[in-house]
Design a protein around this motif. Structure first.
Motif, PDB file in Angstrom:
ATOM      1  N   ARG A  85       0.864  -1.179   0.000  1.00  0.00           N
ATOM      2  CA  ARG A  85       0.000   0.000   0.000  1.00  0.00           C
ATOM      3  C   ARG A  85       0.903   1.232   0.000  1.00  0.00           C
ATOM      4  NH1 ARG A  85      -5.067   1.014   2.465  1.00  0.00           N
ATOM      5  NH2 ARG A  85      -5.115  -1.097   3.277  1.00  0.00           N
ATOM      6  N   PRO A  86       0.686   2.156  -0.949  1.00  0.00           N
ATOM      7  CA  PRO A  86       1.548   3.344  -0.954  1.00  0.00           C
ATOM      8  C   PRO A  86       1.349   4.119   0.350  1.00  0.00           C
ATOM      9  CG  PRO A  86      -0.220   3.524  -2.574  1.00  0.00           C
ATOM     10  CD  PRO A  86      -0.292   2.150  -2.016  1.00  0.00           C
ATOM     11  N   ARG A  87       2.450   4.568   0.911  1.00  0.00           N
ATOM     12  CA  ARG A  87       2.339   5.232   2.215  1.00  0.00           C
ATOM     13  C   ARG A  87       2.404   6.735   2.047  1.00  0.00           C
ATOM     14  NH1 ARG A  87       6.763   2.608   4.962  1.00  0.00           N
ATOM     15  NH2 ARG A  87       6.380   0.392   4.689  1.00  0.00           N
ATOM     16  N   LEU A  88       1.750   7.398   2.966  1.00  0.00           N
ATOM     17  CA  LEU A  88       1.723   8.850   2.935  1.00  0.00           C
ATOM     18  C   LEU A  88       3.140   9.395   3.099  1.00  0.00           C
ATOM     19  CD1 LEU A  88      -0.272  11.084   2.699  1.00  0.00           C
ATOM     20  CD2 LEU A  88      -0.412  11.196   5.161  1.00  0.00           C
ATOM     21  N   SER A  89       3.945   8.696   3.899  1.00  0.00           N
ATOM     22  CA  SER A  89       5.284   9.223   4.156  1.00  0.00           C
ATOM     23  C   SER A  89       6.127   9.220   2.883  1.00  0.00           C
ATOM     24  CB  SER A  89       5.953   8.417   5.255  1.00  0.00           C
ATOM     25  OG  SER A  89       5.837   7.052   4.964  1.00  0.00           O
ATOM     26  N   ASP A  90       5.921   8.192   2.019  1.00  0.00           N
ATOM     27  CA  ASP A  90       6.668   8.175   0.754  1.00  0.00           C
ATOM     28  C   ASP A  90       6.334   9.404  -0.075  1.00  0.00           C
ATOM     29  OD1 ASP A  90       7.289   5.741   1.699  1.00  0.00           O
ATOM     30  OD2 ASP A  90       6.061   4.608   0.273  1.00  0.00           O
ATOM     31  N   ILE A  91       5.011   9.613  -0.184  1.00  0.00           N
ATOM     32  CA  ILE A  91       4.572  10.753  -0.996  1.00  0.00           C
ATOM     33  C   ILE A  91       5.054  12.042  -0.353  1.00  0.00           C
ATOM     34  CG2 ILE A  91       2.546  11.986  -1.829  1.00  0.00           C
ATOM     35  CD1 ILE A  91       1.175   9.346  -2.149  1.00  0.00           C
ATOM     36  N   GLY A  92       4.968  12.099   0.977  1.00  0.00           N
ATOM     37  CA  GLY A  92       5.357  13.308   1.707  1.00  0.00           C
ATOM     38  C   GLY A  92       6.808  13.676   1.466  1.00  0.00           C
ATOM     39  N   ALA A  93       7.682  12.669   1.514  1.00  0.00           N
ATOM     40  CA  ALA A  93       9.104  12.954   1.349  1.00  0.00           C
ATOM     41  C   ALA A  93       9.375  13.570  -0.020  1.00  0.00           C
ATOM     42  CB  ALA A  93       9.896  11.659   1.513  1.00  0.00           C
ATOM     43  N   ARG A  94       8.734  12.967  -1.033  1.00  0.00           N
ATOM     44  CA  ARG A  94       8.952  13.506  -2.383  1.00  0.00           C
ATOM     45  C   ARG A  94       8.304  14.880  -2.522  1.00  0.00           C
ATOM     46  NH1 ARG A  94       8.052   7.891  -5.253  1.00  0.00           N
ATOM     47  NH2 ARG A  94       6.390   7.988  -3.747  1.00  0.00           N
ATOM     48  N   LEU A  95       7.179  15.067  -1.809  1.00  0.00           N
ATOM     49  CA  LEU A  95       6.454  16.334  -1.900  1.00  0.00           C
ATOM     50  C   LEU A  95       7.333  17.483  -1.404  1.00  0.00           C
ATOM     51  CD1 LEU A  95       3.697  17.696  -2.387  1.00  0.00           C
ATOM     52  CD2 LEU A  95       3.251  17.379   0.031  1.00  0.00           C
ATOM     53  N   VAL A  96       7.953  17.273  -0.246  1.00  0.00           N
ATOM     54  CA  VAL A  96       8.763  18.354   0.330  1.00  0.00           C
ATOM     55  C   VAL A  96       9.853  18.774  -0.652  1.00  0.00           C
ATOM     56  CG1 VAL A  96      10.375  18.922   2.156  1.00  0.00           C
ATOM     57  CG2 VAL A  96       8.289  17.692   2.699  1.00  0.00           C
ATOM     58  N   SER A  97      10.550  17.770  -1.201  1.00  0.00           N
ATOM     59  CA  SER A  97      11.662  18.133  -2.079  1.00  0.00           C
ATOM     60  C   SER A  97      11.161  18.789  -3.358  1.00  0.00           C
ATOM     61  CB  SER A  97      12.508  16.908  -2.386  1.00  0.00           C
ATOM     62  OG  SER A  97      11.764  16.014  -3.181  1.00  0.00           O
ATOM     63  N   SER A  98      10.041  18.288  -3.902  1.00  0.00           N
ATOM     64  CA  SER A  98       9.608  18.852  -5.184  1.00  0.00           C
ATOM     65  C   SER A  98       9.028  20.250  -4.988  1.00  0.00           C
ATOM     66  CB  SER A  98       8.597  17.930  -5.856  1.00  0.00           C
ATOM     67  OG  SER A  98       7.387  17.949  -5.161  1.00  0.00           O
ATOM     68  N   VAL A  99       8.348  20.467  -3.855  1.00  0.00           N
ATOM     69  CA  VAL A  99       7.808  21.815  -3.617  1.00  0.00           C
ATOM     70  C   VAL A  99       8.948  22.795  -3.455  1.00  0.00           C
ATOM     71  CG1 VAL A  99       6.623  23.229  -1.905  1.00  0.00           C
ATOM     72  CG2 VAL A  99       5.603  21.107  -2.666  1.00  0.00           C
ATOM     73  N   ARG A 100       9.954  22.362  -2.692  1.00  0.00           N
ATOM     74  CA  ARG A 100      11.077  23.268  -2.482  1.00  0.00           C
ATOM     75  C   ARG A 100      11.730  23.605  -3.821  1.00  0.00           C
ATOM     76  NH1 ARG A 100      15.916  21.928   1.504  1.00  0.00           N
ATOM     77  NH2 ARG A 100      16.007  20.193   0.082  1.00  0.00           N
ATOM     78  N   LYS A 101      11.865  22.570  -4.627  1.00  0.00           N
ATOM     79  CA  LYS A 101      12.511  22.785  -5.920  1.00  0.00           C
ATOM     80  C   LYS A 101      11.713  23.774  -6.764  1.00  0.00           C
ATOM     81  CE  LYS A 101      14.229  18.824  -7.251  1.00  0.00           C
ATOM     82  NZ  LYS A 101      13.973  17.511  -7.892  1.00  0.00           N
ATOM     83  N   SER A 102      10.384  23.581  -6.817  1.00  0.00           N
ATOM     84  CA  SER A 102       9.608  24.448  -7.712  1.00  0.00           C
ATOM     85  C   SER A 102       9.553  25.869  -7.171  1.00  0.00           C
ATOM     86  CB  SER A 102       8.204  23.881  -7.932  1.00  0.00           C
ATOM     87  OG  SER A 102       7.548  23.789  -6.701  1.00  0.00           O
ATOM     88  N   ILE A 103       9.581  26.016  -5.825  1.00  0.00           N
ATOM     89  CA  ILE A 103       9.563  27.376  -5.281  1.00  0.00           C
ATOM     90  C   ILE A 103      10.902  28.057  -5.527  1.00  0.00           C
ATOM     91  CG2 ILE A 103       9.499  28.678  -3.116  1.00  0.00           C
ATOM     92  CD1 ILE A 103       7.257  26.875  -2.263  1.00  0.00           C
ATOM     93  N   MET A 104      11.987  27.290  -5.354  1.00  0.00           N
ATOM     94  CA  MET A 104      13.307  27.827  -5.650  1.00  0.00           C
ATOM     95  C   MET A 104      13.377  28.305  -7.084  1.00  0.00           C
ATOM     96  SD  MET A 104      15.242  27.548  -3.027  1.00  0.00           S
ATOM     97  CE  MET A 104      16.200  26.554  -1.915  1.00  0.00           C
ATOM     98  N   LYS A 105      12.832  27.486  -7.963  1.00  0.00           N
ATOM     99  CA  LYS A 105      12.884  27.823  -9.378  1.00  0.00           C
ATOM    100  C   LYS A 105      12.173  29.150  -9.628  1.00  0.00           C
ATOM    101  CE  LYS A 105      12.293  23.953 -11.858  1.00  0.00           C
ATOM    102  NZ  LYS A 105      11.305  23.103 -12.545  1.00  0.00           N
ATOM    103  N   SER A 106      10.957  29.258  -9.057  1.00  0.00           N
ATOM    104  CA  SER A 106      10.205  30.493  -9.301  1.00  0.00           C
ATOM    105  C   SER A 106      10.920  31.663  -8.633  1.00  0.00           C
ATOM    106  CB  SER A 106       8.765  30.350  -8.780  1.00  0.00           C
ATOM    107  OG  SER A 106       8.781  30.147  -7.394  1.00  0.00           O
ATOM    108  N   GLY A 107      11.582  31.390  -7.482  1.00  0.00           N
ATOM    109  CA  GLY A 107      12.330  32.439  -6.805  1.00  0.00           C
ATOM    110  C   GLY A 107      13.500  32.914  -7.657  1.00  0.00           C
ATOM    111  N   ASN A 108      14.190  31.968  -8.277  1.00  0.00           N
ATOM    112  CA  ASN A 108      15.323  32.330  -9.110  1.00  0.00           C
ATOM    113  C   ASN A 108      14.907  33.163 -10.308  1.00  0.00           C
ATOM    114  OD1 ASN A 108      17.004  31.038  -7.441  1.00  0.00           O
ATOM    115  ND2 ASN A 108      17.167  29.161  -8.681  1.00  0.00           N
ATOM    116  N   ARG A 109      13.692  32.813 -10.794  1.00  0.00           N
ATOM    117  CA  ARG A 109      13.240  33.510 -12.001  1.00  0.00           C
ATOM    118  C   ARG A 109      12.973  34.983 -11.696  1.00  0.00           C
ATOM    119  NH1 ARG A 109       8.474  30.480 -13.859  1.00  0.00           N
ATOM    120  NH2 ARG A 109       9.778  28.644 -13.778  1.00  0.00           N
ATOM    121  N   ASP A 110      12.538  35.268 -10.463  1.00  0.00           N
ATOM    122  CA  ASP A 110      12.162  36.646 -10.143  1.00  0.00           C
ATOM    123  C   ASP A 110      13.335  37.617 -10.163  1.00  0.00           C
ATOM    124  OD1 ASP A 110       9.635  35.959  -9.919  1.00  0.00           O
ATOM    125  OD2 ASP A 110       9.565  35.804  -7.733  1.00  0.00           O
TER     126      ASP A 110
END
Lengths: 414, 505
Positions: free
Chosen positions: A389-414
Motif C-alpha cells: 500500500r503506498p504510504r503517505l510518508s513516501d509521498i510526503g518525502a517527495r512532496l517536500v523536495s519537489s515543492v522546495r525545488k519548484s519554489i526555488m525555481k520560481s524564486g530564481n526567475r524573479d
C-alpha cells in the motif's frame, strides 16, 4: 480443438463452444432417455452430426475411459456418466408454496413492523416532504408555462425568432437528457464497482471460497471492457490462463500484474495534485482562493483516480465519492494522517527555515495526498494484499523536495 | 600398523562429534534410520567440511541442493525438466516473484559439481516433450545430476550494493524413486526384515503373486550350503514378485530392496542376489544359505543404501516431496494408507530444521523448507485443486508436523509440472459440469472427460475412488512451446516461489 467440433462422451456427442476464452461442451444427441435433443443454438450442426453416433446404449460403462463415472456417486454427478439416465429437471419448489402457520405470522409481523416504522417516518418528515414536492412541482410548472408563453410570444414577434428559440430549447433539453443519462450510468458503474469490491473481499476472506471464481470473472469482465485496461487484461490472461490457475491465484496475479500498473498511475496523479495544491497554497495571497482551488483540485484528483480504476464517476458521483473518501479519512485515521504529515514536516530541520506560508502549503498538500490515497482505497476492486500500500510518508518525502525545488525555481526567475 | 594413530585420532574425533551431536540434538532416540545416517556422517571430516564450506561461503557462489523426492512415477523427472526449461527460456511465471518482477537476468546449465555422476538428460527429455510426437521422459533408471546457474538482480539494497554478478547454483538430482524405499532397511536386521516381508506376502491380496517365490523358499534347505544358482533363482522369483506388486500398486511402501526393481549399474552383483528368508529351524549354521543371504543383505546396506543417502540426501537444503495421491486412491483402499506409510518412512531420513550458521557448523546442513506437492493435478478440474492439497496436508500431517516442530517451513499444494489437459465445461440439461480434455495414445483428437468429484474428506478417499481417469496416462499436448506462457503447468510457479523465491531476493 476448435469451437463447433464435436467429441464423443461415452454414448453422446458433445460440441465445443467458445465462451470468453474457455471452451464449453454441449451435449447434443443423447437418446438415452428418449428425449429430444436440447434446443441449443448449434442444434443445426448437431442434427447433422448426431445421427450415426446416437444409438441407444447399454446401461453399462463403456470400456474406454472416455467418460468415467464420477469419483463419488452422488446422483447429480452420475448424470454425465455414460449409460446412465439423464436426470430429470431438478424438482423445483412449487411457485408459491403456501407458507406455514408460524412462518406466515412472522412474515406478517415483519410487514406490520415495517408499516409502523414507515408511518412514524411519515409523521416526522411527511409535511416537509409534501412542502418540498409541491414547491418543486410548482416551480417546474411555472418554468414550463413560462417557457411555453415565452415561445408563443417569440413566435408572435417573428417566426424566425420563434424557430431559433425552439432550436435552442431542443438543444438544451437534449443535452440535459444526455447529461442525466451519463450521470446515471456513472452512478450505476460506481455501484457495480462497490459490488465488485464486496465480492472480492468476500472471496479473499476465506480460502477456497466458491466466491473467488465469481469475483475473478466479474473483475475480468469489468476490466476487459475498458479501453485503458483492455491490453493489460489481455496480457494477464496470457500470463495466468484459467487453465492453470485457480481463481484465488488469478486474483493474486491480477493484483500483482494489472493493479500494480494502475496503482502507480494513481500514485502519480496523487503526487502531482499534492504538489500543485502545496505550491498554490504557498504562493496564493488569499485564503478563499486557496480553499476553492484545493476543493476543485481534490475533486478533480478523486475523479482521475477513480477513472484509472475504471470507475469514471460523473459529477454527482465524484461528490458522493468525495463524501465517502472524507468519511474514510475521518473513520480510519484522519488523525494519523495529520499527525504523520506534521511529523514529516516538523521533524526535519527544514521546518525551522520554512515560512508559515510554506508549511501551510505542505500540510495542505499532504492532506490532499491523504485524500487521494483514501480515494484509491475506495476505488480499487481488490483490497491491498500482495502489493504494498503506498504510504503517505513516501509521498510526503517527495512532496517536500519537489515543492522546495519548484519554489526555488520560481524564486530564481524573479 | 601404520594407520593406527590416524585411526585412533579419527575415532576420538568421531566420539567427540557424536557427543556434540547429542548435545545439540536431544531428539527422541527413535530408532530411525536417520540417526544411523547422522552418526556416520557427523565425523571430524564432516565438521571440517562444514567449517570450510562455511568460511568460504561468502567468497564462493552460493549453491542450493534441491531434493526432488518421490516414489517412482510421481513425476520427478518431468518436474526437473519443466523447472529447468521454464527458467532457462526466461518465461515469466506470475507467482514466482523473481520471475514475475523480471529479476532473473539469465540462466545457464553448468558442469555439475559431482563429476563422477551422469548428467541429467535434460536435452533429450525436453526434445521428447516438444517434438512432433510428444512423449514423456523415460522412467529414470540411475542417478543423474544437473546444475542450473541463475543470475539475478537482488531485491535487497544491501545485496545489490555488493559487487559482482549475483548467482545461485541450483543443483538438481534425479534418481529412481524405487531406491528411496531402501531407507528403512538401514535400521532393520535381516531377520526382522525377512519376517516383515514374508508376513506381508501372505496377505490375501498378495498371496497369489508371492506363491512361486514362497514355494521356491519351501523347497530349499536354508541351513545347508547352496550354490550360486539357488541364489539367482530365489532372487529372480523375489524380484518378479516385487514387480508384480508394483504393477498393481500394492504395498508400495515395502518394495525393498529398491535395486531389485531398478538395479542401475549393479545388476547381477552378489549384493543384489539374495532374498528374504524365513528363519530356519534349529541352530543357524554359519555357512548356510540363510547366513549367506544375511551377509549379502548387510553388504547391500553398506555398499548401496548408505552411500546413496549419505552422498545425495544428507546435504539437501530444500526439498519437494512429490506424491501421486490420486493414483494411489484409484488403485484401492490399501494404497492410500500405504502411501502414507511410505512417505512417513522416507521422510524420517531427512533432517529438517532451520539453518543458522552455528547450527550448520555443529550438526551439518538441514532442510529448511519442505514442499509437499500432490502431483497430477491436471487430472482434476481446477476447482478441486485446493481440496486435493488439503487432503495431502491431512495425509502428510505427521512428517510435516515433525518438520515444522524442528523449525522447517512446510507448505502443501497441488501441482502439475506439465499440464497435459485443458479445462472444459460440460453442459447437459441446462446444468454445467467441470470437465477436462486431454490427448490419449492413438487418438488424433483430444478426448473429453468427465472426471467427477473428489470425495470431501481423506477418510472417504482412503476407501478408494472408482475412476479410471486417475490412472489414465495422458500424452503431453502437442506444440507446448508455442503456448504464450511457455510450458503449460499447474502451480509450478508457486512451488518455485516457495522453494527458491527467498534465495533470489
Amino acid at each position: 480443438m476448435k469451437p463447433g467440433e464435436t467429441f464423443d462422451l461415452g454414448d453422446r456427442k458433445i460440441q465445443a463452444i467458445e465462451q470468453d476464452g474457455s471452451q464449453i461442451w454441449d451435449t447434443l444427441g443423447h437418446n438415452v432417455s428418449g428425449d429430444e435433443p436440447e434446443a441449443q443454438p448449434n442444434s443445426a450442426s448437431a442434427s447433422a452430426s448426431k445421427a450415426p453416433e446416437a444409438t441407444a446404449s447399454e446401461p453399462t460403462t463403456t470400456p474406454t475411459a472416455s467418460a468415467p463415472p464420477p469419483l463419488t456417486g452422488s446422483p447429480k454427478q452420475a448424470a454425465l456418466a455414460p449409460g446412465t439416465i439423464r436426470p430429470a429437471a431438478e424438482p423445483k419448489p412449487a411457485a408459491n408454496p403456501a407458507p406455514k402457520g408460524p412462518n406466515r405470522s412472522s412474515a406478517s409481523q415483519a410487514a406490520l413492523q415495517k408499516a409502523a416504522e414507515r408511518a412514524q417516518q411519515q409523521q416526522s418528515y411527511g409535511w416537509f416532504a409534501l412542502l418540498a414536492v409541491t414547491l418543486a412541482a410548482l416551480f417546474a410548472l411555472l418554468l414550463i408555462a413560462d417557457t411555453i408563453s415565452g415561445m408563443v410570444w417569440l413566435f408572435g414577434l417573428s417566426s424566425a425568432l420563434g424557430l431559433l428559440a425552439s432550436v435552442l430549447l431542443a438543444a438544451a433539453v437534449t443535452s440535459l437528457v444526455i447529461l442525466i443519462g451519463r450521470e446515471w450510468r456513472a452512478i450505476s458503474r460506481m455501484s457495480r464497482q462497490r459490488h465488485l469490491r464486496q465480492l472480492c473481499e468476500a472471496a479473499l476472506s476465506e480460502a477456497g471460497a466458491p466466491g473467488a471464481e465469481q469475483a475473478m470473472d466479474a473483475v475480468e469482465d469489468a476490466y476487459a471492457r475498458q479501453d485503458n485496461t483492455a491490453w493489460m487484461l489481455a496480457q494477464f490472461r496470457e500470463l495466468a490462463p484459467r487453465e492453470g490457475y485457480n481463481a484465488v491465484d488469478r486474483l493474486e496475479v491480477f493484483e500483482r500484474e494489472v493493479l500494480r500498473k494502475l496503482d502507480s498511475q494513481a500514485v502519480d496523479i496523487i503526487e502531482e495534485n499534492a504538489r500543485n495544491t502545496a505550491v498554490i497554497t504557498t504562493i496564493s495571497p488569499f485564503a478563499v482562493f486557496d480553499a476553492l482551488f484545493t476543493l476543485w483540485r481534490n475533486l478533480r484528483m478523486i475523479r482521475q483516480v477513480a477513472t484509472v480504476y475504471g470507475v469514471a464517476p460523473g459529477f454527482w458521483g465524484s461528490l458522493r465519492l468525495l463524501r465517502q473518501v472524507f468519511a474514510n479519512v475521518l473513520l480510519t485515521g484522519g488523525l494519523e494522517a495529520a499527525d504523520g504529515a506534521l511529523n514529516q514536516l516538523l521533524g526535519g530541520s527544514l521546518t525551522a527555515k520554512l515560512s508559515t506560508k510554506l508549511s501551510e502549503g505542505l500540510v495542505n498538500g499532504m492532506l490532499s495526498a491523504r485524500l487521494g490515497l483514501a480515494a484509491m482505497d475506495q476505488c480499487r476492486p481488490l483490497p491491498f494484499k500482495h502489493n504494498r500500500r503506498p504510504r503517505l510518508s513516501d509521498i510526503g518525502a517527495r512532496l517536500v523536495s519537489s515543492v522546495r525545488k519548484s519554489i526555488m525555481k520560481s524564486g530564481n526567475r524573479d | 600398523m601404520l594407520s593406527t594413530p590416524l585411526q585412533k585420532g579419527r575415532s576420538l574425533a568421531t566420539n567427540l562429534c557424536a557427543s556434540f551431536a547429542f548435545m545439540a540434538l536431544p531428539t527422541a532416540p527413535s530408532a530411525s534410520s536417520a540417526s544411523l545416517l547422522q552418526s556416520s556422517s557427523a565425523g571430524l571430516s564432516g565438521l571440517v567440511t562444514g567449517l570450510r564450506d562455511h568460511l568460504t561461503a561468502p567468497f564462493s557462489e552460493p549453491s542450493l541442493r534441491l531434493g526432488v523426492t518421490g516414489l517412482s512415477r510421481s513425476g520427478k523427472t518431468v518436474f526437473i525438466t519443466a523447472l529447468v526449461h521454464n527458467i532457462l527460456t526466461g518465461r515469466r511465471l506470475p507467482l514466482f516473484r523473481p520471475s514475475a518482477d523480471a529479476r532473473i537476468l539469465a540462466a545457464v546449465l553448468r558442469p555439475q559439481p559431482n563429476l563422477d555422476l551422469p548428467r541429467f538428460a535434460y536435452e533429450a527429455n525436453i526434445d521428447g516433450l516438444l517434438g512432433p510426437q510428444p512423449v514423456w521422459p523415460e522412467s529414470t533408471w540411475r542417478l543423474s545430476q544437473l546444475r542450473l546457474a541463475i543470475s539475478y538482480r537482488p531485491n535487497s539494497l544491501i545485496k545489490r550494493a555488493l559487487p559482482g554478478p549475483h548467482l545461485l547454483n541450483l543443483d538438481l538430482i534425479d534418481y529412481p524413486g524405487e531406491w528411496l524405499l531402501d531407507l528403512p532397511l538401514l535400521s532393520m536386521s535381516f531377520e526382522d526384515w525377512s519376517d516383515q516381508v514374508i508376513e506381508a506376502a501372505k496377505q490375501p491380496a498378495r498371496a497369489a503373486l508371492a506363491q512361486p517365490w514362497l514355494d521356491a523358499l519351501g523347497r530349499l534347505d536354508l541351513n545347508a550350503e547352496q550354490d550360486e544358482r539357488a541364489f539367482i533363482e530365489v532372487a529372480q522369483l523375489y524380484s518378479s514378485y516385487l514387480r508384480a506388486c508394483r504393477a498393481k500398486n500394492l504395498l508400495i511402501s515395502q518394495l525393498q530392496p529398491g535395486r531389485f526393481l531398478m538395479p542401475g549399474d549393479l545388476e547381477g552383483s552378489p549384493s543384489l542376489t539374495f532374498s528374504p528368508l524365513p528363519r530356519p529351524r534349529g541352530n543357524l549354521k554359519k555357512a548356510g544359505f540363510f547366513a549367506a543371504c544375511a551377509q549379502r543383505y548387510e553388504a547391500y546396506k553398506k555398499f548401496v543404501v548408505r552411500p546413496f543417502f549419505q552422498d545425495h540426501f544428507s546435504k539437501l537444503d530444500r526439498q519437494i516431496v512429490l506424491t501421486d495421491l490420486l493414483g494411489a486412491a484409484a488403485s484401492g483402499p490399501e494404497a492410500v494408507a500405504d502411501l502414507q506409510t511410505a512417505m512417513t518412512t522416507v521422510l524420517q531420513a531427512f533432517r529438517p530444521g532451520g539453518n543458522s550458521w552455528l547450527s550448520q557448523l555443529m550438526r551439518g546442513r538441514r532442510i529448511e523448507k519442505i514442499l509437499f506437492a500432490s502431483t497430477k493435478a491436471d487430472h482434476l478440474p481446477r476447482g478441486q485443486h485446493p481440496r486435493l492439497a488439503g487432503m495431502l496436508e491431512e495425509l502428510a500431517f505427521e512428517p510435516a508436523n515433525n518438520a515444522r516442530f524442528k523449525g522447517a517451513d512446510v507448505a502443501f499444494q497441488a501441482l502439475s509440472a506439465i499440464r497435459s489437459t485443458r479445462q472444459a465445461r460440460l453442459r447437459e440439461a441446462g446444468q454445467t459440469y467441470d470437465g477436462l480434455t486431454g490427448w490419449l495414445q492413438g487418438h488424433s483428437q483430444p478426448k473429453v472427460f468427465y472426471p467427477g468429484e473428489l470425495p470431501a474428506t481423506l477418510a472417504e478417499l482412503k476407501r478408494g475412488i472408482d475412476s479410471p481417469l486417475a490412472q489414465t496416462r495422458f500424452l503431453p499436448p502437442p506444440r507446448m512451446d508455442q503456448e504464450p506462457q511457455g510450458l503449460p503447468h499447474i502451480g509450478l510457479d508457486r512451488a518455485l516461489d516457495f522453494l527458491l523465491g527467498d534465495l533470489l531476493s
